[in-house]
Design an enzyme around this catalytic site. Structure first.
Site, PDB file in Angstrom:
ATOM      1  N   ASP A  42       0.735  -1.163   0.141  1.00 65.96           N
ATOM      2  CA  ASP A  42       0.087   0.112  -0.018  1.00 65.96           C
ATOM      3  C   ASP A  42       0.781   1.393   0.026  1.00 65.96           C
ATOM      4  O   ASP A  42       0.706   2.280  -0.711  1.00 65.96           O
ATOM      5  CB  ASP A  42      -1.105   0.128   1.141  1.00 65.96           C
ATOM      6  N   ASN A  98      -2.729 -10.577  -4.330  1.00 62.27           N
ATOM      7  CA  ASN A  98      -2.805 -12.129  -4.551  1.00 62.27           C
ATOM      8  C   ASN A  98      -1.572 -12.564  -3.818  1.00 62.27           C
ATOM      9  O   ASN A  98      -0.438 -12.239  -4.472  1.00 62.27           O
ATOM     10  CB  ASN A  98      -2.888 -12.678  -5.941  1.00 62.27           C
ATOM     11  N   ARG A 142      -9.562  11.966 -11.479  1.00 63.86           N
ATOM     12  CA  ARG A 142      -8.743  11.868 -10.266  1.00 63.86           C
ATOM     13  C   ARG A 142      -8.327  10.291 -10.023  1.00 63.86           C
ATOM     14  O   ARG A 142      -8.013  10.343  -8.589  1.00 63.86           O
ATOM     15  CB  ARG A 142      -9.710  12.521  -9.159  1.00 63.86           C
ATOM     16  N   LYS A 143      -8.495   9.499 -10.683  1.00 63.45           N
ATOM     17  CA  LYS A 143      -8.494   8.049 -10.226  1.00 63.45           C
ATOM     18  C   LYS A 143      -6.983   7.901 -10.794  1.00 63.45           C
ATOM     19  O   LYS A 143      -6.638   7.795 -11.987  1.00 63.45           O
ATOM     20  CB  LYS A 143      -9.392   7.244 -10.850  1.00 63.45           C
ATOM     21  N   LYS A 168       1.029 -15.117  -3.282  1.00 71.79           N
ATOM     22  CA  LYS A 168       1.589 -16.436  -3.781  1.00 71.79           C
ATOM     23  C   LYS A 168       2.600 -17.612  -3.194  1.00 71.79           C
ATOM     24  O   LYS A 168       2.484 -18.474  -3.081  1.00 71.79           O
ATOM     25  CB  LYS A 168       2.386 -15.902  -5.236  1.00 71.79           C
TER      26      LYS A 168
END
Length: 240
Positions: A161, A183, A206-207, A185
């Site tokens: 993050d 995910n 704004r994304k 692994k």
């Protein structure tokens, strides 16, 4: 209501702040901080080698510092807490001052920098502006254990993050996490070093969409993959 509160706390916890020198949109320069010893300790750059770094982390650090020599990459400084001027800017643009308790704010530290050297998150980030790539070199200390001998999945998610968020922020300004999909692994051995490679994939208003993978130092083992969505904050709208 509880679900809404949890979402807000998760979003606030995922905030990525700018490196030194980058100001919030619309903010005015402030006088330099006075040189108190406590402030100097707080603002000590934690993204440079310390005695707890193992040989793999030091070697990768040296390799990326070489890449910085031609200006294509740059190392991002990192501190134990948000510098005072950034706190004031953020409060001015995004928070209701009536809801902020100065005593709590004065004790706040960034989660990933709240451990003693070597015990928790040891990391450094490098950014390539042309390629819109952020690479984080991460060594997980013994206080991050999940299953015996391996790093906790939540600690891995924290660093993913932080890395993808910083990638989005460097490209577009102050952002917050809207969505993060990981995910897993393979588990990451405790106290080992991994590379978190992130890439800005696209921007829609704004994304900001960012993907990443977590690999071993020799790039032969894939530990995790992730996709994310970050939203650029609007200085005209408060978060509270």
């Amino acid at each position: 209501m509880l679900r809404s509160c949890a979402a807000r706390l998760r979003t606030l916890g995922a905030l990525c702040l700018p490196p030194v020198g980058r100001r919030l949109p619309g903010s005015e320069p402030r006088p330099e901080l006075r040189s108190f010893s406590s402030e100097e300790v707080i603002l000590k750059d934690c993204s440079v080698p310390n005695p707890s770094w193992n040989k793999d982390l030091r070697l990768l650090f040296d390799q990326f510092m070489k890449k910085c020599e031609d200006g294509s990459w740059k190392r991002l400084p990192s501190y134990k807490r948000t510098p005072t001027e950034w706190i004031q800017d953020f409060k001015t643009h995004f928070l209701d001052p009536k809801l902020m308790k100065e005593e709590q704010m004065s004790q706040a530290q960034l989660f990933t920098r709240s451990f003693d050297d070597g015990l928790g998150f040891e990391y450094v980030m490098f950014y390539n502006d042309i390629e819109k790539r952020m690479v984080c070199l991460f060594q997980g200390g013994p206080y991050l254990e999940g299953p015996p001998g391996f790093i906790h999945g939540g600690a891995i998610a924290t660093m993913i993050d932080a890395t993808v968020g910083m990638c989005a922020m460097m490209a577009g300004g102050i952002v917050m996490t809207a969505n993060l999909n990981i995910n897993y692994k393979r588990p990451i051995p405790l106290c080992s070093v991994v590379m978190i490679n992130s890439q800005l994939d696209k921007v829609e208003g704004r994304k900001f969409f960012v993907s990443c993978n977590v690999q071993s130092v020799d790039e032969k083992t894939l530990y995790s993959e992730a996709t994310s969505l970050f939203i650029k904050l609007n200085p005209a709208k408060s978060l509270t």
